[in-house]
Structures are given as C-alpha cells and as structure tokens.
Design an enzyme around this catalytic site. Sequence first.
Site, PDB file in Angstrom:
ATOM      1  N   SER A   1       0.833  -1.202   0.000  1.00 55.60           N
ATOM      2  CA  SER A   1       0.000   0.000   0.000  1.00 55.60           C
ATOM      3  C   SER A   1       0.873   1.259   0.000  1.00 55.60           C
ATOM      4  O   SER A   1       1.735   1.412  -0.851  1.00 55.60           O
ATOM      5  CB  SER A   1      -0.950  -0.058   1.193  1.00 55.60           C
TER       6      SER A   1
ATOM      7  N   ASP B   1      -5.775  -3.926  -2.689  1.00 61.66           N
ATOM      8  CA  ASP B   1      -4.713  -3.595  -1.735  1.00 61.66           C
ATOM      9  C   ASP B   1      -4.101  -4.841  -1.080  1.00 61.66           C
ATOM     10  O   ASP B   1      -4.815  -5.737  -0.615  1.00 61.66           O
ATOM     11  CB  ASP B   1      -5.287  -2.677  -0.653  1.00 61.66           C
TER      12      ASP B   1
END
Length: 732
Positions: free
Chosen positions: A487, A598
């Site tokens: 991320s 993600d």
Amino acid sequence: MPERLRIFEPFRELDLAALLALAPALTEVSLAAGDVLMRRGDSAEHVYLLLRGRLAVESPEDEGLAPLALLGAGEMVGEIAVLAGGSRSATVRALEPSDLLRLARADLELALERHPEVLSSLVDTVQRRLWRSQLGTHLRGLFGSPDPALLAELERDVEWMTLRSGDELFRHGDPGDSAYIVMSGRLRVIDEAGRVLNEAAPGETLGEMALLADQPRSATVFAVRDSQLARIPAQAFNALIERYPGVLRRITGLLVARLWSHSVERKRARATVKTIAIVSAGPSTDTAAFSRRLADALAKHGTTLHLDARAVDRALDRSGISAAGERDPATVRLVQWLNEQEIANQFVLYEADLHPSAWTERAARQADHVLFVADASQGPALGELERSMAERWQGTHAPRRSLVLLRPSDAGEPRGTTAFLDAREVERHYHVRSDSIDDFARLARWLTGRAVGVVLGGGGARGFAHLGVLRALAETGVPIDWVGGTSIGAIVAANVARGDAPEESLARCKRHFSSIFDPTLPLVSLLAGRRIRTELELGYGKRTIEDLPIPFLCVSTNLSRAAQAVHERGPLVRAIRASISLPGILPPVSMGVDLHVDGALVNNLPIDVMSSRPEVGVVIAVDVSPEVEMRPSSDLPAEISGWRLLWQRLSPFGTPTELPSIAYLLTRSSVVASMIAARERHAAASASLYLRIPVADLRLLAFDKVEEIAARGYETTLEVIREWWGARSRQE
C-alpha cells in the site's frame, strides 16, 4: 627386480622388455621403524615403490592424531608431487622396517612418454590417493580422531564418485541405499517443487537419514559444481555402525544438530556462495576490471582470491596448466591446488576468458554462482560465451546464474532491462555502476547473503512516517539493498528503489501524493482513481520494476484467486496501483484475467516475503498500523441515519455525533485480518529490526500532513536505529 614391478598397478601391463628397460633407473631403499622417508615441504624429486612394510602419511598440524593414510606393499609413495609438480604435501614415516624402490622424476617422465598406458593408470592412482587423503581429513572433522582400523575399513568399502556440474546424485523417492561424504565441490538439496532445502559443502554428509530410517529419499540432490564424493553402500554403513557404536552416536548428533539449525533459523535458503565465475556477456565487457572491483568488495566479508588463467599459470609455475585437459597429469595438480585455495579463502573469483576455452569451462564448473556481466549500453543479445554455456546446461541442473548490467555513473537511470532478461535464463539481475564503490559493496552483500532488506507496511497517510525512518537509516549509515512494501509502503519503497535520497523521496511524496482525492458516484469505489493514477505516472513514468537500480517488490491481493501476489517485474505504476487499491476506496486493478486490490488484506507488512530472498540477511521492518484505535467516545446506536448525521453537521443548532467516516472504516477494516497474521509472521520470521511507529493519534487520511508525519518517523526511530546498527557493526 623387473618382475617385482608388476605388484604396482601402473606397471602391471608392461611387457618384460619395458620392465627391463626401467630396472636400471631403480634404487633400493631400506627404512627402520620410525625413519622419515620425506617431510612436508621437501622438494619432490623421486617417487617410491613400497615393496615390504608399512608407512604412515602424517600432517604436522595433526601431531598425536591418527595418520592421514596408511600405505602397504604394492603402493606408490610421493607420486602426486612428482607427477603434478610442487613440493611434498605431507610427512611419510615408516611404522615398521620397510623396503622401497626409488625412481627419479626424469626417469619416470621418460617411462610415461614411452608408455602412455602407464600414464593413464598413474593418473587414476593419483586421483584415488588424493581422495583417500581427503577422506581421512573429512572423517576427522566428522568423528574426531577415529580408530585407524575404522579408517582402513572405510577406505576399503567406499566407492569414489565424480559428479559434473548439474549431475544428479539421487532423486526424491529413490531407494536409500547409500550414504555419502562430500569430498569437494557443493551439492544442493531441493524438494519436489524445486525449492532449495539445504546445500552440502566438503566434509558434510548426505543420505544417511534415509539409511537410518530405511525410507526412500525425501529430496533430490544434484551437484551445483564439479564435485567428488565417497559413497558408502548400505551394507558397509550398517556393518560400520554395528562394529563401532560410537559412529552411530556421532552421526545421530550431526543429524540432530542439522535439524535443530533448520528449525531455529529462518525457513529459507540463504545465499551460500564460495566460488563465483565471472563470465562476459559480450566482447566489449571489461570483466578484468569488474572482477578486481568485486574482489575488493568481497574482501570486506572474508579472504578473497581472484584468479584468471594467467594467475593460475603463474602460481603453479607452468604455462598453460590452467587449460589442462581431463587426462593431462597436470590436471591432478591443478584441481588439488584449486581445492586448496577454496579451503584457504572465504571466496574465490574465477574470471573466465573472453572466449570459449578450457579455462572458461573449468571456471564455470567450479562455480557455485555464475555472474554474466553485460555492458548495459550494448544490445541484449546473448554473447558467444552465454550461448555456449546455455547449450551446456540444457536438460540439466544449472548453478545459480545472475546478470550484472554495467553502466557508467553518468549514463542516467537503467532502461531496457526487460529485453536483457527475456533473452536469457537467470535467477536475478543487478544494476551496477562501473565506477561506484557503493554499488560493488551492495553487489558483494547480495552475493553473500548479507543484503539489508527494508519492508514498509501499509497504513494510509501514516505511511509517510516511513520517510522519516529512511532519513534516520541514511544518517546512521545503514545501507538499503532491497526494498519492498504494501500500500503506502509500496509508494515510499519505489522512491528508495529508484535511488532517491530521503529528502528527494519526501519532496516527491509531498508533490504527488499529498492530495489524491477525486470522489465519484460510489458504485464501485468512493474515489475514481484518476488522480492517483495521474500522480503515479508523473512520479514514476513508464519505468518497469526491473529497471530500478535497487531490487523492489510490493504486495497486492489477487481478489479473483483469494491469494497474495508479489510484484517484482512489470510496469511499476501498475504494481503500485494494485498494492494501494483499498476495496471500496479505489477501484480494483485488472491484471490479465484477475482483479487485484490492496495488499493489506493479506499481508500488510511482508516481512516473510523479504526474508525468503536468499540474498537478504538483514530485514528491517517498519510498522505504521497501530494495534488499537477507533475506540468510540460513547455507546453508538445500532442504527445510524446518514441524513441525520448530515443535518447535524450542516445545522448551526445540531450537536455532531463523533463517528468514523466510511473511508476510515473501510481502510481500517481492510488491514485488520492482515495485522493479526502479520504478528504471527513477525514472530516466525524474526525481523532483524522491527520498528513500530506511534501513529495512533495521526489521522489515517491526513495526506496533507506529509512533513509532520515524516518527522514522527524520524524522531521516534533515530536513536533506536543508531543503537542497533552500532551493536551490529561491533559484532561484525
């Protein structure tokens, strides 16, 4: 006297006329018990033929221990040094009255010239003698000072084996019919999936577990490089244990120690390298200068010897010995000398010729790791040496192969790496500036398994704290050789991988990622994703991951397959975009036929991924996800009206209810499961330095607070890093 020569194997097939011609050159020698026939370091001018008695081969360093070897009637003495050149390698003493025949070097060479069959037999005899000597040395290492009778039995029962680079010793499921002692070289143990489980170096044993358990082989073993082994058949192994119970205790202890070390250490294959072959990937590559610089860098980690054909010829004082063929007597001396250098040094660099040759072939076969060195400014096509070696390894196990792409410091950032990798089979590639001491130091750490890997976790805007940690690492002098993240950690890691200094990385994040919101109708996500894509492209352009000067990885979640995806090749922007695509916040990314979101869903802090890289010996992990947050100030109702919340916020008379936003809830929810798993992985992977940044008071979506959050990372980690790195440096 002529007939007495027939008890010696090399002369057994000679006719009577040949024996009569040799007889005048022989001189009788008698020794009393305790007399020394030759001493280590003496000049080798004669070979001796033992007619009667017994001799002991001793090493001055092992005074008081069992002899290296015992020689009886019918054996030759001192032929290795005479045949191959050099001085005596051991002291030979009579254990009882003994009679010998002495033959001068010149007379032996004349006999060999006239009778090539004697030469062939003598080369085999010398090789077996060397193996027997090595066996005695290795048995001392395995069993202490074994009974001479044990040595004699093993020498009688073992079978000598030679494996060429890539040859298999046995496969998974084969019957466990033998144990092995590695005499020289290196063997690799792999499971059914091809994962490396272990490597065996000289003096280590293989295959004994299957014998003791009476089970088939549990793994496949092959020679990484040319290797010699002593094979102990099951029958001889079992008889040995029955007669010498102490051997079983010792073997059991070795097995327990091996299993214990595997369970305690990180469960991964560390890069174990002893010998490295440097091979040109094109005629314009200056491998000589490259080898010298790499040798200097490796010397920081242990004694290093750099050899090319000329250096070998000089050291052995014989022109062309580096190119000796398999049946050339000089090969015995060459192989023995190379083995001695590998024992005496931590690392040996074999610099190949710039064209196919006997020395180039030997260099590749001696290597644990082959480095192909290419001029990055030239085309990606395979060079002549690469093509010949690729053909040689067809259908067999190859040693580790890596590509080094050399470029001058003023050549700008790497480009076109994908074409180089697509044209050849290599496990890794490394970008090195030809005149950069730092780059060669990093390459040395990669090759020796001492690379420093940094892992940066996800956590929204709190991830800007990574920027401060990077500044603290730089000020402390901690190098970063590999970087990865999830991320927001992937974004910051990409800056490191492209070579940004900490202040450049801070400026890049402030310029491109301090404002990334572009709300849209929330049918798929709250944000359209157009703005973050634009900023990523402005920040990183069309780079591929393989073009980055420092190895980079990032993690995303393959939503289609419910699996973790690790990105180490391909377009950089697409990989980062997948890693940061929080479900509900940003749209998923399509990769092939799969959707990616993600990486925080499966691995918010990929310590385990970084630890699994064999080159990485030190892992620094930075966690910016607090374990406890989002505690309500009061009991919340089970039902919440969004319209009422909106009125409370807009009305000057309403009292707003303190509630987390939908974006905040989605972001925090995405990482909870991964954080729980990460704690378990952290305990198992044992990061060398684990840094948890106190960020609970910082807003998860405060992307406009880049400098403030970065300062938090710097202030809370500088002293911790300084103390840790100082202690580590003192230990080394």
